[in-house]
Motif scaffolding. Structure first.
Motif, PDB file in Angstrom:
ATOM      1  N   GLY A  60       0.729  -1.086  -0.263  1.00  0.00           N
ATOM      2  CA  GLY A  60       0.000  -0.207   0.028  1.00  0.00           C
ATOM      3  C   GLY A  60       0.818   1.290   0.073  1.00  0.00           C
ATOM      4  O   GLY A  60       1.944   1.226  -0.309  1.00  0.00           O
ATOM      5  N   SER A  61       0.314   2.288   0.354  1.00  0.00           N
ATOM      6  CA  SER A  61       1.174   3.513   0.409  1.00  0.00           C
ATOM      7  C   SER A  61       0.937   4.280   1.995  1.00  0.00           C
ATOM      8  O   SER A  61      -0.060   3.784   2.722  1.00  0.00           O
ATOM      9  N   TYR A  62       1.670   5.223   2.147  1.00  0.00           N
ATOM     10  CA  TYR A  62       1.434   5.829   3.130  1.00  0.00           C
ATOM     11  C   TYR A  62       2.083   7.346   3.137  1.00  0.00           C
ATOM     12  O   TYR A  62       3.078   7.553   2.372  1.00  0.00           O
ATOM     13  N   THR A  63       1.327   8.459   3.366  1.00  0.00           N
ATOM     14  CA  THR A  63       1.865   9.580   3.495  1.00  0.00           C
ATOM     15  C   THR A  63       2.609  10.374   4.691  1.00  0.00           C
ATOM     16  O   THR A  63       1.966   9.986   6.013  1.00  0.00           O
ATOM     17  N   ILE A  64       3.738  10.792   4.614  1.00  0.00           N
ATOM     18  CA  ILE A  64       4.588  11.250   5.754  1.00  0.00           C
ATOM     19  C   ILE A  64       3.868  12.272   6.313  1.00  0.00           C
ATOM     20  O   ILE A  64       3.179  13.193   5.836  1.00  0.00           O
ATOM     21  N   GLN A  65       3.801  12.119   7.641  1.00  0.00           N
ATOM     22  CA  GLN A  65       3.394  13.127   8.505  1.00  0.00           C
ATOM     23  C   GLN A  65       4.455  13.754   9.599  1.00  0.00           C
ATOM     24  O   GLN A  65       5.517  13.054   9.714  1.00  0.00           O
ATOM     25  N   ALA A  66       4.200  14.829   9.868  1.00  0.00           N
ATOM     26  CA  ALA A  66       5.329  15.606  11.004  1.00  0.00           C
ATOM     27  C   ALA A  66       5.815  14.486  11.948  1.00  0.00           C
ATOM     28  O   ALA A  66       5.057  13.697  12.682  1.00  0.00           O
ATOM     29  N   GLY A  67       7.123  14.294  12.080  1.00  0.00           N
ATOM     30  CA  GLY A  67       7.635  13.543  13.199  1.00  0.00           C
ATOM     31  C   GLY A  67       8.038  12.082  12.667  1.00  0.00           C
ATOM     32  O   GLY A  67       8.721  11.349  13.482  1.00  0.00           O
ATOM     33  N   ASP A  68       7.499  11.834  11.294  1.00  0.00           N
ATOM     34  CA  ASP A  68       7.802  10.409  10.889  1.00  0.00           C
ATOM     35  C   ASP A  68       9.257  10.276  10.692  1.00  0.00           C
ATOM     36  O   ASP A  68      10.083  11.064  10.040  1.00  0.00           O
ATOM     37  N   THR A  69       9.661   8.942  10.834  1.00  0.00           N
ATOM     38  CA  THR A  69      10.965   8.405  10.352  1.00  0.00           C
ATOM     39  C   THR A  69      10.681   6.893  10.058  1.00  0.00           C
ATOM     40  O   THR A  69       9.614   6.545  10.340  1.00  0.00           O
ATOM     41  N   PHE A  70      11.748   6.183   9.278  1.00  0.00           N
ATOM     42  CA  PHE A  70      11.349   4.864   8.849  1.00  0.00           C
ATOM     43  C   PHE A  70      11.289   3.966  10.073  1.00  0.00           C
ATOM     44  O   PHE A  70      10.481   2.955   9.940  1.00  0.00           O
ATOM     45  N   THR A  71      12.045   4.380  11.156  1.00  0.00           N
ATOM     46  CA  THR A  71      11.729   3.430  12.265  1.00  0.00           C
ATOM     47  C   THR A  71      10.378   3.404  12.862  1.00  0.00           C
ATOM     48  O   THR A  71       9.965   2.420  13.188  1.00  0.00           O
ATOM     49  N   LEU A  72       9.815   4.784  13.024  1.00  0.00           N
ATOM     50  CA  LEU A  72       8.603   4.716  13.714  1.00  0.00           C
ATOM     51  C   LEU A  72       7.280   4.220  12.757  1.00  0.00           C
ATOM     52  O   LEU A  72       6.471   3.565  13.137  1.00  0.00           O
ATOM     53  N   ILE A  73       7.762   4.639  11.280  1.00  0.00           N
ATOM     54  CA  ILE A  73       6.726   4.049  10.479  1.00  0.00           C
ATOM     55  C   ILE A  73       6.755   2.319  10.314  1.00  0.00           C
ATOM     56  O   ILE A  73       5.450   1.670  10.394  1.00  0.00           O
ATOM     57  N   PRO A  91      13.398   2.235  -2.727  1.00  0.00           N
ATOM     58  CA  PRO A  91      14.789   2.200  -2.983  1.00  0.00           C
ATOM     59  C   PRO A  91      15.280   3.495  -3.311  1.00  0.00           C
ATOM     60  O   PRO A  91      16.515   3.813  -3.198  1.00  0.00           O
ATOM     61  N   ASN A  92      14.186   4.340  -3.894  1.00  0.00           N
ATOM     62  CA  ASN A  92      14.771   5.951  -4.287  1.00  0.00           C
ATOM     63  C   ASN A  92      14.334   6.931  -3.257  1.00  0.00           C
ATOM     64  O   ASN A  92      14.512   8.065  -3.315  1.00  0.00           O
ATOM     65  N   ILE A  93      14.082   6.533  -1.952  1.00  0.00           N
ATOM     66  CA  ILE A  93      13.778   7.277  -0.872  1.00  0.00           C
ATOM     67  C   ILE A  93      14.941   7.443  -0.035  1.00  0.00           C
ATOM     68  O   ILE A  93      15.365   6.541   0.523  1.00  0.00           O
ATOM     69  N   ASN A  94      15.370   8.545   0.479  1.00  0.00           N
ATOM     70  CA  ASN A  94      16.468   8.933   1.582  1.00  0.00           C
ATOM     71  C   ASN A  94      15.593   9.037   2.918  1.00  0.00           C
ATOM     72  O   ASN A  94      14.972   9.956   3.086  1.00  0.00           O
ATOM     73  N   PRO A  95      15.866   7.849   3.764  1.00  0.00           N
ATOM     74  CA  PRO A  95      14.837   7.868   4.913  1.00  0.00           C
ATOM     75  C   PRO A  95      15.508   9.201   5.847  1.00  0.00           C
ATOM     76  O   PRO A  95      14.725   9.667   6.644  1.00  0.00           O
ATOM     77  N   SER A  96      16.438  10.078   5.521  1.00  0.00           N
ATOM     78  CA  SER A  96      17.146  11.043   6.266  1.00  0.00           C
ATOM     79  C   SER A  96      16.548  12.442   5.766  1.00  0.00           C
ATOM     80  O   SER A  96      16.525  13.494   6.460  1.00  0.00           O
ATOM     81  N   THR A  97      15.780  12.236   4.604  1.00  0.00           N
ATOM     82  CA  THR A  97      15.142  13.709   4.254  1.00  0.00           C
ATOM     83  C   THR A  97      13.804  13.545   3.949  1.00  0.00           C
ATOM     84  O   THR A  97      13.416  14.075   2.817  1.00  0.00           O
ATOM     85  N   LEU A  98      13.204  12.838   4.629  1.00  0.00           N
ATOM     86  CA  LEU A  98      11.316  12.905   4.323  1.00  0.00           C
ATOM     87  C   LEU A  98      10.981  14.115   4.570  1.00  0.00           C
ATOM     88  O   LEU A  98      11.340  14.977   5.485  1.00  0.00           O
ATOM     89  N   GLN A  99      10.044  14.139   3.609  1.00  0.00           N
ATOM     90  CA  GLN A  99       9.277  15.816   3.520  1.00  0.00           C
ATOM     91  C   GLN A  99       7.710  15.183   4.131  1.00  0.00           C
ATOM     92  O   GLN A  99       7.071  14.334   3.735  1.00  0.00           O
ATOM     93  N   ILE A 100       7.094  16.117   4.953  1.00  0.00           N
ATOM     94  CA  ILE A 100       5.669  16.130   5.224  1.00  0.00           C
ATOM     95  C   ILE A 100       4.704  16.012   3.788  1.00  0.00           C
ATOM     96  O   ILE A 100       5.030  16.997   2.954  1.00  0.00           O
ATOM     97  N   GLY A 101       3.893  15.041   3.745  1.00  0.00           N
ATOM     98  CA  GLY A 101       3.129  15.062   2.387  1.00  0.00           C
ATOM     99  C   GLY A 101       3.759  13.926   1.470  1.00  0.00           C
ATOM    100  O   GLY A 101       2.956  13.647   0.493  1.00  0.00           O
ATOM    101  N   GLN A 102       4.981  13.601   1.641  1.00  0.00           N
ATOM    102  CA  GLN A 102       5.573  12.735   0.798  1.00  0.00           C
ATOM    103  C   GLN A 102       4.886  11.452   0.674  1.00  0.00           C
ATOM    104  O   GLN A 102       4.621  10.931   1.902  1.00  0.00           O
ATOM    105  N   VAL A 103       4.644  10.591  -0.553  1.00  0.00           N
ATOM    106  CA  VAL A 103       4.217   9.357  -0.157  1.00  0.00           C
ATOM    107  C   VAL A 103       5.258   8.230  -0.447  1.00  0.00           C
ATOM    108  O   VAL A 103       5.865   8.511  -1.498  1.00  0.00           O
ATOM    109  N   ILE A 104       5.201   7.280   0.547  1.00  0.00           N
ATOM    110  CA  ILE A 104       5.970   6.014   0.190  1.00  0.00           C
ATOM    111  C   ILE A 104       5.143   4.904   0.330  1.00  0.00           C
ATOM    112  O   ILE A 104       4.159   4.925   0.541  1.00  0.00           O
TER     113      ILE A 104
END
Length: 251
Positions: free
Chosen positions: A9-22, A38-51
């Motif tokens: 499925g997909s998930y939309t990044i929210q404030a405070g999210d990290t890959f560990t928390l997700i 594979p093309n997402i940098n976990p260190s530069t997640l942006q609010i509203g970004q879809v993973i």
């Protein structure tokens, strides 16, 4: 009860999210989440970004790929009392996204949108570097200050500062909002030069509820976490309700 998704499925990044928390929220490994993105940098997640979510993801907050609210969110205050075993297990706590949605709305009474976003990113940073559950950091902030970055200091023999009322730490600096907010969260979670923080208490006792009592009181009656020991009697009880997503007047 949510069931595993066969196709992810997909998930939309929210404030405070990290890959560990997700990953924790969807009961998957960080490695599986990274492999699905594979093309997402976990260190530069942006609010509203879809993973992408890998197959088998099961949300603690609702069906995979949705932003539903945890079942306990909005329930009434519960009078918890006694030892830590009488309090809700962390597996019962509301999800971080649910708690962030609930509490960031309360922060808006005192903070600007940019300040709230900085609190969210600071919680994510400090949770990752300290190993302390982001939900506990968030709810401790709400208990101590309601997230008000301009909260005043208190002194009951110790100078308590910032949004976590840390042991002689920093206060908000209008000239450096990002740096001062991050440091306030670090001070409360990881301690200061003057004294320990939540992490030290958690490492010592291995239980968040006991650690919260120690954070507030400096000591703990393991048989009765509502024993204030000179501090706030309902401190742990209140934070337990916050962690469950419960609501009550003037919370």
């Amino acid at each position: 009860t949510p069931t595993p998704s066969a196709s992810g499925g997909s998930y939309t990044i929210q404030a405070g999210d990290t890959f560990t928390l997700i990953a924790a929220n969807f009961n998957i490994t960080v490695a599986a989440l990274e492999a699905a993105n594979p093309n997402i940098n976990p260190s530069t997640l942006q609010i509203g970004q879809v993973i992408n979510l890998p197959s088998g993801a099961v949300s603690r907050q609702g069906p995979t790929g949705t932003s539903g609210i945890s079942p306990s969110t909005g329930a009434a205050f519960v009078n918890y009392s006694g030892p830590a075993s009488a309090y809700p297990d962390p597996s019962q706590w509301a999800s971080y996204p649910s708690l962030w949605q609930q509490n960031s709305a309360l922060m808006s009474y005192n903070d600007s949108a940019s300040e709230i976003a900085l609190i969210g990113s600071s919680i994510a940073t400090v949770a990752q570097e300290s190993g302390i559950d982001a939900r506990v950091i968030l709810c401790l902030i709400m208990q101590e200050s309601g997230g008000n970055v301009r909260v005043g200091n208190t002194n009951n023999g110790v100078n308590n500062t910032g949004i976590m009322q840390a042991f002689n730490g920093v206060s908000f600096s209008p000239s450096d909002p990002a740096g001062s907010i991050l440091q306030m969260v670090r001070d409360g979670t990881e301690g200061t030069a003057s004294g320990p923080g939540l992490k030290q208490a958690f490492v010592q006792y291995g239980n968040y509820y006991v650690a919260l009592r120690v954070y507030n009181s400096g000591s703990v009656d393991l048989n009765q976490l509502n024993d204030p020991l000179g501090a706030t009697a309902n401190y742990v009880e209140n934070i337990a309700n916050r962690l469950m997503g419960h609501t009550w007047p003037n919370m």
